[in-house]
Enzyme design. Structure first.
Site, PDB file in Angstrom:
ATOM      1  CG  PHE A   1       9.349   4.037  10.299  1.00 14.41           C
ATOM      2  CD1 PHE A   1       8.302   4.742  10.883  1.00 14.41           C
ATOM      3  CD2 PHE A   1      10.653   4.360  10.653  1.00 14.41           C
ATOM      4  CE1 PHE A   1       8.557   5.750  11.805  1.00 14.41           C
ATOM      5  CE2 PHE A   1      10.912   5.363  11.575  1.00 14.41           C
ATOM      6  CZ  PHE A   1       9.867   6.058  12.160  1.00 14.41           C
ATOM      7  CG  ASP A   2       4.755  -0.607   5.715  1.00 12.78           C
ATOM      8  OD1 ASP A   2       5.349  -1.433   5.006  1.00 12.78           O
ATOM      9  OD2 ASP A   2       3.732   0.020   5.348  1.00 12.78           O
ATOM     10  CG  LEU A   3       8.704   2.744   1.816  1.00 14.17           C
ATOM     11  CD1 LEU A   3       9.441   3.837   2.579  1.00 14.17           C
ATOM     12  CD2 LEU A   3       9.603   2.118   0.763  1.00 14.17           C
ATOM     13  CG  ASP A   4       4.688   1.333  -0.539  1.00 10.74           C
ATOM     14  OD1 ASP A   4       5.174   2.378  -0.988  1.00 10.74           O
ATOM     15  OD2 ASP A   4       5.021   0.199  -0.945  1.00 10.74           O
TER      16      ASP A   4
ATOM     17  CG  ASP B   1       0.027   1.364   6.110  1.00  7.84           C
ATOM     18  OD1 ASP B   1      -0.858   1.123   5.265  1.00  7.84           O
ATOM     19  OD2 ASP B   1       1.214   1.030   5.937  1.00  7.84           O
TER      20      ASP B   1
END
Length: 224
Positions: A10-13, A166
């Site tokens: 996963f990306d975070l922000d 995202d």
């Protein structure tokens, strides 16, 4: 034999945690009294790349970049916990993925200090078998390297993994690494903004991820 459960990166922000308000406040504070100043839209477009790279478009010297980073980090440290929250459904979804045996990791362009603080503050750290931040390597998204580094730490191959992000930088990084790239549509980028990066899949809600993985996971015959 059925293949082992996919690794899920996963990306975070903008993917696991809602920090867009925090990031914009940090920019407003750090550029106060300066010109030119990035618009909110311009700054959001660069989220997913390292801070130093984003700043280079607006200042002319390394000293100026260092000064702005110092102001940015100081504000971020003070206000981080107030403006950082896991998106709705994230904890429940990661709990289910963990129950199913999916190894998980974070791949972000955020500093390691703030990455670690963010996943600890939001309760995500217990799910993560690896966490790759901006200080973990010198090659960053949209290149493949940070995704491949996370997979190396998990002992997984690209064909056994997905990357949920995202931003276009996330999708490009996942595609370059050879994993299944999944565009998260609950962050600041729209489907129209993400589609030119050619994600393999779109996800409207984080809670739909287990069902998507069920569809993508090869069965015993090797079909998908």
């Amino acid at each position: 034999m059925r293949q082992r459960p996919f690794a899920v990166l996963f990306d975070l922000d903008g993917t696991l945690v809602d920090t867009i308000g925090l990031l914009l406040e940090c920019v407003h504070h750090s550029f106060e009294g300066r010109s030119p100043v990035p618009t909110d839209e311009e700054w959001i477009a660069g989220i997913g790349t390292p801070l130093r790279r984003q700043l280079a478009a607006y200042v002319s010297t390394e000293k100026e970049i260092d000064d702005i980073i110092d102001r940015y980090r100081a504000y971020q440290r003070i206000h981080h916990d107030r403006l950082t929250n896991a998106y709705p459904g994230v904890i429940e979804t990661l709990t289910e993925l963990d129950r199913r045996g999916h190894p998980m990791g974070v791949v972000t362009s955020k500093s390691n200090e703030m990455m670690d603080r963010g996943i600890q503050h939001t309760g995500l750290a217990r799910f993560m078998k690896t966490a790759i931040g901006a200080d973990s390597c010198t090659i960053h998204k949209p290149e493949a390297f940070p995704v491949l580094l996370a997979l190396e730490e998990l002992r997984y191959s690209p064909g056994e993994a997905v990357f949920v992000g995202d931003s276009p930088h996330d999708i490009q990084s996942g595609n370059a690494a050879g994993v299944i790239s999944i565009a998260a549509l609950w962050g600041p980028f729209t489907k129209d903004q993400l589609s030119p990066s050619n994600p393999k899949e779109y996800l409207e809600r984080i809670t739909d991820l287990p069902a998507l993985l069920d569809r993508l996971q090869p069965d015993r015959s090797g079909r998908t």
